[in-house]
Scaffold this active site. Structure first.
Site, mmCIF file in Angstrom:
data_model
loop_
_atom_site.group_PDB
_atom_site.id
_atom_site.type_symbol
_atom_site.label_atom_id
_atom_site.label_comp_id
_atom_site.label_asym_id
_atom_site.label_seq_id
_atom_site.Cartn_x
_atom_site.Cartn_y
_atom_site.Cartn_z
ATOM 1 C CG HIS A 33 -1.692 -1.088 1.375
ATOM 2 N ND1 HIS A 33 -2.924 -1.338 0.501
ATOM 3 C CD2 HIS A 33 -1.743 -2.060 2.411
ATOM 4 C CE1 HIS A 33 -3.386 -2.651 1.045
ATOM 5 N NE2 HIS A 33 -2.843 -3.084 2.229
ATOM 6 C CG HIS A 38 0.683 -6.651 3.191
ATOM 7 N ND1 HIS A 38 1.091 -5.594 2.512
ATOM 8 C CD2 HIS A 38 -0.596 -6.602 3.147
ATOM 9 C CE1 HIS A 38 0.125 -4.730 2.315
ATOM 10 N NE2 HIS A 38 -0.779 -5.767 2.570
ATOM 11 N NE ARG A 83 -3.932 -8.495 -7.810
ATOM 12 C CZ ARG A 83 -4.942 -7.808 -8.621
ATOM 13 N NH1 ARG A 83 -4.581 -7.546 -9.995
ATOM 14 N NH2 ARG A 83 -6.063 -7.657 -8.343
HETATM 15 ZN ZN ZN Z 1 -2.931 -4.937 2.967
#
Ligand code: ZN
Length: 288
Positions: A100, A175, A195
Site C-alpha cells: 500500500h 505483505h 498488486r
Molecule cells: Zn494490505
C-alpha cells in the site's frame, strides 16, 4: 463513559474464502456465489458502511452518526468518514502479494485518496502455516531488478505464522495472507492496493494485472520489521498489552477473568470479542 454501540456485521463472499466463519462464530449463513471470506465489523468505507443497531441511533450509518454526533468519536473522521476498518478474514487460498502507498503518494497518484496502514492479529493458522511480510532486496535498485526480473522466490520474505502473532504493516511493506490463516485486521479507511505478484495464477484464462511501477515506487528497502510493542498495560482484573501504537490507531489486547475496568484515554474505542463470554457495562457479549 459513553454508551456502547453495537454494529451490524457486513459479510463478503470471496473466491478464496474459507467458509469457516459461521462455524467459528456460531451463526447461520447461506452463500450466494462464493465462500464467505470476510466479515467487516466496523467500516466507514463506501464498499461497506456499518449500520448502528443500538437505539437511539438504530438504522443510522456510522458515517451519518460520526458527522451528526462527532463528539461521540472525539471529532476524529477521515474525509467525513469513519477513519478505520476492522475485518475478520478467513483465507483458504493464498492471497495476492500486495503493498500500500502512504497518504502522500496516494494523494498525488490516486485522486486524493488516503494511503493505507494496517495490522494483523492472527486468530488462527494452520500447522506449519506461513505469511508474507517484507522482501529480501538489499536496496531500492534491487527491488526494481527483482520485480522486473520476476525473481519472486528470492524477493519474497515468507515467515512462519501461528495463532497470537501480531504484525504491523506500514505503507511500503510487502505483505500477503497465505491459505489457512484467520486474521483480525485493523486498517486505515482506504482501498488503495498495489498488486506486486499473484503467483502467476490465471483468472478467466488471463493473469491479473500487476501494479509494477506503483509497487516499485512505494516499496521501502531494505525491509525492516515494524516492531510490535507488546507493552504490558496496568489494568486491574485483566492481562492487557499494547500491541502497537501508530498515527492511525492503537491496538491493545486484553484477557479478562472476572471484572476489569479500563481507562482507555482515547477519543473512541472499537472492541472485538475474540473468545469467551461475559458482559460489558451490563450488556451481555460473547465471542464474535
Ligand atoms: Zn494490505
Amino acid at each position: 463513559m459513553k454508551d456502547i454501540l453495537f454494529l451490524k456485521p457486513l459479510f463478503f463472499e470471496k473466491i478464496w474464502g474459507g467458509n469457516k466463519l459461521p462455524e467459528i462464530y456460531n451463526f447461520n449463513y447461506t452463500n450466494t456465489e462464493f465462500p464467505l471470506g470476510e466479515i467487516w465489523g466496523v467500516s466507514g468505507h463506501k464498499n461497506g458502511i456499518s449500520e448502528i443497531l443500538t437505539s437511539p441511533f438504530e438504522g443510522m450509518s456510522i458515517n451519518n452518526l460520526i458527522n451528526s454526533e462527532p463528539d461521540l468519536f472525539g471529532n476524529k473522521t477521515a474525509n467525513g468518514e469513519f477513519p478505520l476498518q476492522i475485518r475478520i478474514i478467513d483465507a483458504k487460498e493464498d492471497l495476492s502479494i500486495q503493498v500500500h502507498p502512504d497518504d502522500a503518494y496516494a494523494a498525488e497518484h490516486e485522486n486524493g485518496s488516503l494511503g493505507k496502514m494496517e495490522c494483523w492479529y492472527i486468530l488462527d493458522a494452520k500447522e506449519g502455516g506461513t505469511i508474507v511480510i517484507g522482501h529480501n532486496a538489499k536496496n531500492h535498485e534491487e527491488v526494481e531488478e527483482m520485480i522486473r526480473g520476476k525473481r519472486w522466490k528470492e524477493f519474497i520474505r515468507e515467515i512462519p505464522v501461528k495463532k497470537g502473532d501480531f504484525f504491523q504493516i506500514n505503507p511500503g511493506c510487502v505483505h500477503a495472507i497465505k491459505g489457512g490463516t484467520l486474521i483480525l485486521e485493523t486498517q486505515q479507511n482506504s482501498d488503495i492496493t498495489y498488486r506486486v505478484y499473484d503467483y502467476d495464477r490465471l483468472q478467466d484464462g488471463k493473469p491479473r494485472a500487476l501494479h509494477v511501477q506503483q509497487s516499485i515506487d512505494v516499496i521501502k528497502a531494505p525491509f525492516e520489521p515494524a516492531v510490535a510493542e507488546h507493552e504490558k498495560l496496568d489494568v486491574e482484573g485483566a492481562e492487557a498489552e499494547k500491541l502497537v501504537s501508530c498515527p492511525c490507531y492503537t491496538v491493545c489486547k486484553a484477557t479478562v477473568n472476572g471484572t476489569a475496568e479500563f481507562d482507555w484515554n482515547q477519543p473512541f474505542v472499537d472492541i472485538s470479542v475474540l473468545d469467551g463470554e461475559g458482559s460489558f457495562d451490563g450488556t451481555p457479549v460473547k465471542k464474535g
